[in-house]
Motif scaffolding. Structure first.
Motif, PDB file in Angstrom:
ATOM      1  N   LYS A   1      53.991  57.008   2.918  1.00  0.00           N
ATOM      2  CA  LYS A   1      55.190  57.645   3.457  1.00  0.00           C
ATOM      3  C   LYS A   1      56.430  56.872   3.028  1.00  0.00           C
ATOM      4  O   LYS A   1      56.644  55.738   3.439  1.00  0.00           O
ATOM      5  CB  LYS A   1      55.106  57.709   4.994  1.00  0.00           C
ATOM      6  CG  LYS A   1      53.987  58.605   5.510  1.00  0.00           C
ATOM      7  CD  LYS A   1      53.939  58.598   7.027  1.00  0.00           C
ATOM      8  CE  LYS A   1      52.904  59.582   7.557  1.00  0.00           C
ATOM      9  NZ  LYS A   1      51.543  59.245   7.156  1.00  0.00           N
ATOM     10  N   ASN A   2      57.207  57.479   2.154  1.00  0.00           N
ATOM     11  CA  ASN A   2      58.472  56.891   1.728  1.00  0.00           C
ATOM     12  C   ASN A   2      59.402  58.010   1.255  1.00  0.00           C
ATOM     13  O   ASN A   2      59.043  59.196   1.293  1.00  0.00           O
ATOM     14  CB  ASN A   2      58.263  55.845   0.615  1.00  0.00           C
ATOM     15  CG  ASN A   2      57.487  56.396  -0.562  1.00  0.00           C
ATOM     16  OD1 ASN A   2      57.825  57.452  -1.106  1.00  0.00           O
ATOM     17  ND2 ASN A   2      56.414  55.699  -0.958  1.00  0.00           N
ATOM     18  N   LYS A   3      60.593  57.649   0.829  1.00  0.00           N
ATOM     19  CA  LYS A   3      61.595  58.635   0.440  1.00  0.00           C
ATOM     20  C   LYS A   3      61.110  59.528  -0.704  1.00  0.00           C
ATOM     21  O   LYS A   3      61.402  60.725  -0.753  1.00  0.00           O
ATOM     22  CB  LYS A   3      62.882  57.910   0.029  1.00  0.00           C
ATOM     23  CG  LYS A   3      64.107  58.811  -0.086  1.00  0.00           C
ATOM     24  CD  LYS A   3      64.561  59.317   1.267  1.00  0.00           C
ATOM     25  CE  LYS A   3      65.840  60.149   1.156  1.00  0.00           C
ATOM     26  NZ  LYS A   3      66.221  60.728   2.463  1.00  0.00           N
ATOM     27  N   ALA A   4      60.332  58.931  -1.608  1.00  0.00           N
ATOM     28  CA  ALA A   4      59.877  59.676  -2.787  1.00  0.00           C
ATOM     29  C   ALA A   4      58.802  60.709  -2.455  1.00  0.00           C
ATOM     30  O   ALA A   4      58.642  61.695  -3.177  1.00  0.00           O
ATOM     31  CB  ALA A   4      59.352  58.698  -3.846  1.00  0.00           C
ATOM     32  N   THR A   5      58.057  60.490  -1.363  1.00  0.00           N
ATOM     33  CA  THR A   5      56.936  61.390  -1.049  1.00  0.00           C
ATOM     34  C   THR A   5      57.234  62.338   0.116  1.00  0.00           C
ATOM     35  O   THR A   5      56.391  63.174   0.454  1.00  0.00           O
ATOM     36  CB  THR A   5      55.671  60.573  -0.694  1.00  0.00           C
ATOM     37  OG1 THR A   5      55.937  59.766   0.463  1.00  0.00           O
ATOM     38  CG2 THR A   5      55.257  59.687  -1.856  1.00  0.00           C
ATOM     39  N   GLU A   6      58.406  62.213   0.765  1.00  0.00           N
ATOM     40  CA  GLU A   6      58.665  63.010   1.967  1.00  0.00           C
ATOM     41  C   GLU A   6      58.686  64.513   1.692  1.00  0.00           C
ATOM     42  O   GLU A   6      58.280  65.318   2.531  1.00  0.00           O
ATOM     43  CB  GLU A   6      59.976  62.584   2.630  1.00  0.00           C
ATOM     44  CG  GLU A   6      61.224  62.836   1.812  1.00  0.00           C
ATOM     45  CD  GLU A   6      62.482  62.402   2.567  1.00  0.00           C
ATOM     46  OE1 GLU A   6      63.579  62.693   2.050  1.00  0.00           O
ATOM     47  OE2 GLU A   6      62.377  61.804   3.636  1.00  0.00           O
ATOM     48  N   TYR A   7      59.116  64.922   0.473  1.00  0.00           N
ATOM     49  CA  TYR A   7      59.133  66.348   0.138  1.00  0.00           C
ATOM     50  C   TYR A   7      57.716  66.883  -0.013  1.00  0.00           C
ATOM     51  O   TYR A   7      57.390  67.979   0.451  1.00  0.00           O
ATOM     52  CB  TYR A   7      59.933  66.584  -1.143  1.00  0.00           C
ATOM     53  CG  TYR A   7      61.369  66.134  -1.037  1.00  0.00           C
ATOM     54  CD1 TYR A   7      62.278  66.804  -0.221  1.00  0.00           C
ATOM     55  CD2 TYR A   7      61.831  65.030  -1.738  1.00  0.00           C
ATOM     56  CE1 TYR A   7      63.597  66.393  -0.106  1.00  0.00           C
ATOM     57  CE2 TYR A   7      63.147  64.598  -1.646  1.00  0.00           C
ATOM     58  CZ  TYR A   7      64.015  65.289  -0.819  1.00  0.00           C
ATOM     59  OH  TYR A   7      65.316  64.874  -0.704  1.00  0.00           O
TER      60      TYR A   7
END
Length: 280
Positions: free
Chosen positions: A19-25
């Motif tokens: 879970k991080n900014k790159a995978t939130e979508y």
């Protein structure tokens, strides 16, 4: 591959994904996929008439209360004590196999109390008679979640998860999100405050997952992806729940005090007939 297998496959992918900014979508889209599959899972099989034997109970009185819990936590005994209606009670599991109604007379008010068969883990996937039990719970005005005081926390988490999986939201209010489909005009995305859990791009991707290309979305609170999905699905039931911790006679007084101080909670002993009167 069946619906349950597809849900488990997506859940496994979510568990593997950091879970991080790159995978939130990506995670947002996976949550939407699971929500759609769970909705399909709740649809009655073709040719089915609905609840099944013993579950077609006509609403009566000024309100309906459902007793939900694992097998052998004291639901049947509680029904008998509160209403005088006999519901089979024994030390073995799955004594109650159908929906047993009773009536609480309080002042000039009649409240229908339903003793439902025990829920087991996996009820939201159709194990036991989980779907029928949860369908009746959805038609109620209040849920009494009856828990074994010695196993309360683990059981409460499992039951909450099962009810959440089928769209029951306990002690929550509907998200402050305005959502309306349109025929033309594309997606209109607005908010009345800064959003920290979702942005316009993620909102578009979730709507695209639902094949929605024209809609108006207005956030009036800092809602989450799950909140947006709930609003899009439109089939969630927001219901009050009281947690009834039974069998307090088998735990220490400090543990009883801790349970009784939790929000929306009552600690009782049907065996010793202690504190159950608080419920009425």
């Amino acid at each position: 591959m069946g619906i349950i297998e597809r849900i488990k496959e997506i859940e496994a992918e979510m568990a593997r994904t950091q879970k991080n900014k790159a995978t939130e979508y990506h995670l947002g889209q996976l949550k939407a996929k699971i929500a759609k599959l769970r909705t399909q899972l709740l649809e009655p099989p073709k040719g089915s008439s609905g609840g099944g034997d013993g579950f077609e109970v006509t609403k009566f009185g000024h309100g309906r209360v459902a007793l939900i819990g694992f097998p052998s936590v004291g639901k049947s005994t509680l029904l008998t004590m509160l209403t005088g209606t006999h519901s089979e009670a024994a030390s073995y599991e799955f004594t109650t196999l159908t929906c047993i109604p009773g009536i609480i007379n309080y002042n000039d008010t009649k409240i229908q109390l339903l003793d439902l068969p025990g829920i087991i883990e996996g009820a939201s996937e159709g194990k036991g008679r989980g779907r029928q039990v949860i369908a009746v719970a959805k038609s109620s005005d209040l849920v009494l979640m009856v828990l074994d005081a010695s196993k309360s926390e683990g059981h409460r988490q499992i039951l909450t998860k099962e009810l959440e999986a089928v769209g029951l939201r306990l002690n929550k209010r509907p998200p402050q999100i305005y959502f309306k489909k349109k025929k033309t005009g594309g997606i209109s995305f607005n908010s009345t405050l800064p959003l920290t859990h979702i942005d316009e791009k993620l909102c578009y991707q979730i709507l695209h997952e639902y094949k929605i290309h024209n809609a108006e979305v207005l956030f009036r609170e800092d809602a989450t992806v799950d909140d947006l999905i709930d609003v899009i699905e439109g089939n969630r039931k927001y219901i009050k729940c009281v947690y009834v911790y039974n069998k307090i006679d088998v735990i220490g007084i400090d543990d009883v005090d801790k349970l009784a101080r939790q929000p929306n909670s009552v600690a009782i002993s049907c065996n010793l007939k202690v504190c159950f009167y608080i419920l009425v």
